[in-house]
Write a protein that holds these residues in place. Sequence first.
Motif, PDB file in Angstrom:
ATOM      1  N   ARG A   1       0.830  -1.208   0.000  1.00 37.48           N
ATOM      2  CA  ARG A   1       0.000   0.000   0.000  1.00 37.48           C
ATOM      3  C   ARG A   1       0.871   1.267   0.000  1.00 37.48           C
ATOM      4  O   ARG A   1       0.587   2.223  -0.728  1.00 37.48           O
ATOM      5  N   LEU A   2       1.928   1.266   0.780  1.00 40.48           N
ATOM      6  CA  LEU A   2       2.816   2.427   0.813  1.00 40.48           C
ATOM      7  C   LEU A   2       3.526   2.622  -0.521  1.00 40.48           C
ATOM      8  O   LEU A   2       3.712   3.755  -0.977  1.00 40.48           O
ATOM      9  N   GLN A   3       3.915   1.533  -1.148  1.00 38.47           N
ATOM     10  CA  GLN A   3       4.552   1.647  -2.458  1.00 38.47           C
ATOM     11  C   GLN A   3       3.573   2.172  -3.506  1.00 38.47           C
ATOM     12  O   GLN A   3       3.948   2.968  -4.375  1.00 38.47           O
ATOM     13  N   LYS A   4       2.343   1.753  -3.389  1.00 39.07           N
ATOM     14  CA  LYS A   4       1.323   2.229  -4.332  1.00 39.07           C
ATOM     15  C   LYS A   4       1.069   3.718  -4.155  1.00 39.07           C
ATOM     16  O   LYS A   4       0.843   4.454  -5.133  1.00 39.07           O
ATOM     17  N   LEU A   5       1.105   4.183  -2.918  1.00 39.08           N
ATOM     18  CA  LEU A   5       0.852   5.602  -2.642  1.00 39.08           C
ATOM     19  C   LEU A   5       1.880   6.514  -3.298  1.00 39.08           C
ATOM     20  O   LEU A   5       1.570   7.656  -3.647  1.00 39.08           O
ATOM     21  N   VAL A   6       3.101   6.019  -3.456  1.00 44.22           N
ATOM     22  CA  VAL A   6       4.141   6.842  -4.093  1.00 44.22           C
ATOM     23  C   VAL A   6       4.292   6.517  -5.577  1.00 44.22           C
ATOM     24  O   VAL A   6       5.274   6.917  -6.205  1.00 44.22           O
ATOM     25  N   GLY A   7       3.314   5.795  -6.125  1.00 37.43           N
ATOM     26  CA  GLY A   7       3.322   5.525  -7.561  1.00 37.43           C
ATOM     27  C   GLY A   7       4.176   4.355  -7.989  1.00 37.43           C
ATOM     28  O   GLY A   7       4.423   4.171  -9.189  1.00 37.43           O
ATOM     29  N   GLY A   8       4.670   3.565  -7.039  1.00 35.23           N
ATOM     30  CA  GLY A   8       5.428   2.373  -7.391  1.00 35.23           C
ATOM     31  C   GLY A   8       6.871   2.615  -7.767  1.00 35.23           C
ATOM     32  O   GLY A   8       7.569   1.686  -8.198  1.00 35.23           O
ATOM     33  N   ARG A   9       7.335   3.852  -7.627  1.00 39.25           N
ATOM     34  CA  ARG A   9       8.717   4.158  -7.993  1.00 39.25           C
ATOM     35  C   ARG A   9       9.410   4.953  -6.890  1.00 39.25           C
ATOM     36  O   ARG A   9       8.803   5.774  -6.220  1.00 39.25           O
ATOM     37  N   CYS A  10      10.704   4.696  -6.764  1.00 36.76           N
ATOM     38  CA  CYS A  10      11.544   5.407  -5.801  1.00 36.76           C
ATOM     39  C   CYS A  10      11.807   6.822  -6.307  1.00 36.76           C
ATOM     40  O   CYS A  10      11.562   7.143  -7.470  1.00 36.76           O
ATOM     41  N   ILE A  11      12.337   7.684  -5.433  1.00 41.24           N
ATOM     42  CA  ILE A  11      12.665   9.042  -5.844  1.00 41.24           C
ATOM     43  C   ILE A  11      13.715   9.072  -6.948  1.00 41.24           C
ATOM     44  O   ILE A  11      13.812  10.047  -7.697  1.00 41.24           O
ATOM     45  N   CYS A  12      14.492   7.987  -7.060  1.00 46.58           N
ATOM     46  CA  CYS A  12      15.505   7.923  -8.113  1.00 46.58           C
ATOM     47  C   CYS A  12      14.937   7.412  -9.424  1.00 46.58           C
ATOM     48  O   CYS A  12      15.638   7.369 -10.435  1.00 46.58           O
ATOM     49  N   GLY A  13      13.657   7.004  -9.419  1.00 45.78           N
ATOM     50  CA  GLY A  13      13.016   6.509 -10.629  1.00 45.78           C
ATOM     51  C   GLY A  13      12.954   5.007 -10.731  1.00 45.78           C
ATOM     52  O   GLY A  13      12.285   4.471 -11.617  1.00 45.78           O
ATOM     53  N   ALA A  14      13.647   4.281  -9.855  1.00 47.58           N
ATOM     54  CA  ALA A  14      13.658   2.830  -9.912  1.00 47.58           C
ATOM     55  C   ALA A  14      12.308   2.254  -9.480  1.00 47.58           C
ATOM     56  O   ALA A  14      11.621   2.820  -8.623  1.00 47.58           O
ATOM     57  N   VAL A  15      11.943   1.128 -10.099  1.00 41.50           N
ATOM     58  CA  VAL A  15      10.719   0.438  -9.709  1.00 41.50           C
ATOM     59  C   VAL A  15      10.891  -0.134  -8.309  1.00 41.50           C
ATOM     60  O   VAL A  15      11.923  -0.741  -7.997  1.00 41.50           O
ATOM     61  N   LEU A  16       9.901   0.059  -7.458  1.00 41.31           N
ATOM     62  CA  LEU A  16      10.006  -0.378  -6.068  1.00 41.31           C
ATOM     63  C   LEU A  16       9.800  -1.882  -5.929  1.00 41.31           C
ATOM     64  O   LEU A  16       8.848  -2.453  -6.458  1.00 41.31           O
ATOM     65  N   GLN A  17      10.706  -2.509  -5.232  1.00 43.56           N
ATOM     66  CA  GLN A  17      10.613  -3.913  -4.858  1.00 43.56           C
ATOM     67  C   GLN A  17      10.923  -3.990  -3.368  1.00 43.56           C
ATOM     68  O   GLN A  17      11.218  -2.977  -2.728  1.00 43.56           O
ATOM     69  N   PHE A  18      10.891  -5.173  -2.792  1.00 41.91           N
ATOM     70  CA  PHE A  18      11.293  -5.320  -1.394  1.00 41.91           C
ATOM     71  C   PHE A  18      12.806  -5.187  -1.314  1.00 41.91           C
ATOM     72  O   PHE A  18      13.546  -5.979  -1.892  1.00 41.91           O
TER      73      PHE A  18
ATOM     74  N   GLY B   1      14.597  -4.896   1.651  1.00 41.13           N
ATOM     75  CA  GLY B   1      15.149  -5.284   2.944  1.00 41.13           C
ATOM     76  C   GLY B   1      14.379  -4.675   4.097  1.00 41.13           C
ATOM     77  O   GLY B   1      13.727  -3.639   3.940  1.00 41.13           O
ATOM     78  N   PRO B   2      14.432  -5.299   5.266  1.00 47.91           N
ATOM     79  CA  PRO B   2      13.636  -4.856   6.415  1.00 47.91           C
ATOM     80  C   PRO B   2      14.022  -3.494   6.958  1.00 47.91           C
ATOM     81  O   PRO B   2      13.248  -2.876   7.678  1.00 47.91           O
ATOM     82  N   LYS B   3      15.214  -3.009   6.660  1.00 46.46           N
ATOM     83  CA  LYS B   3      15.652  -1.711   7.166  1.00 46.46           C
ATOM     84  C   LYS B   3      15.541  -0.608   6.121  1.00 46.46           C
ATOM     85  O   LYS B   3      16.021   0.509   6.348  1.00 46.46           O
ATOM     86  N   VAL B   4      14.906  -0.903   4.994  1.00 48.80           N
ATOM     87  CA  VAL B   4      14.703   0.099   3.944  1.00 48.80           C
ATOM     88  C   VAL B   4      13.220   0.452   3.889  1.00 48.80           C
ATOM     89  O   VAL B   4      12.386  -0.429   3.678  1.00 48.80           O
ATOM     90  N   PRO B   5      12.853   1.711   4.087  1.00 46.28           N
ATOM     91  CA  PRO B   5      11.431   2.096   4.020  1.00 46.28           C
ATOM     92  C   PRO B   5      10.810   1.684   2.681  1.00 46.28           C
ATOM     93  O   PRO B   5      11.504   1.711   1.646  1.00 46.28           O
ATOM     94  N   PRO B   6       9.549   1.286   2.658  1.00 41.71           N
ATOM     95  CA  PRO B   6       8.912   0.800   1.434  1.00 41.71           C
ATOM     96  C   PRO B   6       8.953   1.785   0.271  1.00 41.71           C
ATOM     97  O   PRO B   6       8.867   1.382  -0.892  1.00 41.71           O
ATOM     98  N   GLN B   7       9.084   3.078   0.570  1.00 47.43           N
ATOM     99  CA  GLN B   7       9.047   4.097  -0.474  1.00 47.43           C
ATOM    100  C   GLN B   7      10.368   4.247  -1.216  1.00 47.43           C
ATOM    101  O   GLN B   7      10.473   5.056  -2.129  1.00 47.43           O
ATOM    102  N   PHE B   8      11.394   3.443  -0.837  1.00 45.08           N
ATOM    103  CA  PHE B   8      12.718   3.591  -1.448  1.00 45.08           C
ATOM    104  C   PHE B   8      13.219   2.250  -1.967  1.00 45.08           C
ATOM    105  O   PHE B   8      12.855   1.184  -1.458  1.00 45.08           O
ATOM    106  N   CYS B   9      14.090   2.334  -2.966  1.00 43.79           N
ATOM    107  CA  CYS B   9      14.605   1.121  -3.599  1.00 43.79           C
ATOM    108  C   CYS B   9      15.857   0.602  -2.927  1.00 43.79           C
ATOM    109  O   CYS B   9      16.273  -0.539  -3.174  1.00 43.79           O
ATOM    110  N   SER B  10      16.490   1.410  -2.100  1.00 45.63           N
ATOM    111  CA  SER B  10      17.730   0.988  -1.457  1.00 45.63           C
ATOM    112  C   SER B  10      18.000   1.843  -0.234  1.00 45.63           C
ATOM    113  O   SER B  10      17.406   2.916  -0.055  1.00 45.63           O
ATOM    114  N   ALA B  11      18.941   1.372   0.583  1.00 50.95           N
ATOM    115  CA  ALA B  11      19.336   2.147   1.759  1.00 50.95           C
ATOM    116  C   ALA B  11      19.963   3.474   1.349  1.00 50.95           C
ATOM    117  O   ALA B  11      19.810   4.479   2.039  1.00 50.95           O
ATOM    118  N   ALA B  12      20.661   3.465   0.219  1.00 50.87           N
ATOM    119  CA  ALA B  12      21.312   4.697  -0.245  1.00 50.87           C
ATOM    120  C   ALA B  12      20.286   5.768  -0.583  1.00 50.87           C
ATOM    121  O   ALA B  12      20.445   6.941  -0.220  1.00 50.87           O
TER     122      ALA B  12
END
Length: 297
Positions: free
Chosen positions: A259-276, A278-289
């Motif tokens: 649901r959180l990934q859908k709210l941001v349009g399925g893409r990270c701020i860098c443009g990458a498609v959102l996937q899981f 890791g547990p320490k990466v917020p759902p709205q981002f594609c990586s820890a970086a």
Amino acid sequence: MPRHQNTAAQRARQAQRETGDKYTAELRKATQAEGRPGPFTLGELLTACGTSPDWTGEHPVVHPEWAPEMFDFAPLGGPVPYSTVLLLLGLLAPASRSTELELESRNGFHSLIVACGGRRFEMVLSQDDYVTEQCCVPGCESGLVSAYTIPYCARHHLAERPEDELVEMARAWGNAQREEYSAGDPAAVPLGEEGDRLIEAAVAQCAFFPVRTALIEAAYEDPEMVDVVYFGEQAVKVQYAMDTEHFRLERVAQAAHRRLQKLVGGRCICGAVLQFAGPKVPPQFCSAACAAAAGRQ
């Protein structure tokens, strides 16, 4: 601006962030600076409710036939219904007569918000017996998840709480449920919708695992202690209940993640498609970086 928010409440909230003082203390300073009603005690409100004459004005919101019986109380900005005040007093029990309350805002004859010890209550002024406890964040118009244990709204502010506070609330909620239900059957303690809301907030804060652990152990038992506390068939039932909740909450977390990934349009701020990621990466981002670049880690 929310209809219940006002400049005094805004300034008090900002001062609380900057100084760390209690919100009610900062609100008192702000309202006094505006010349608005100051704090009053529970005893003063109770005395006024029991001794003040009826307010005889015409209620501007409802027809006289349906208007509640009211009395005038200056610290609350004007007339308030007797029965609504009595309901508020009941919700504040067992507070002492010296407990301080503060008017946060008043919306004419529709409603008002009163703050007391970090709690906020909306009192409806157009009918009898209608008081609801609100999210403890000043200016918020939403109800809280659970009085005493989860004092934030599920829609906005619970998901903003840090991991340690979410874990603390999870323990408090689990303990409250265990205390209420375990006498009948320790394997039948429900975590309920409130538990699900905590898990959803934990997903947003990358705190799913500690919050789930706190919930389950508080509601049931430390997994290593089940066979010590319980015996035979009962121990098996408690362990089964814990395992069932373990996997059910996993599904709640997965749904919240999607649901959180859908709210941001399925893409990270860098443009990458959102996937899981890791547990320490917020759902709205594609990586820890990317999360760190956005100030989320």
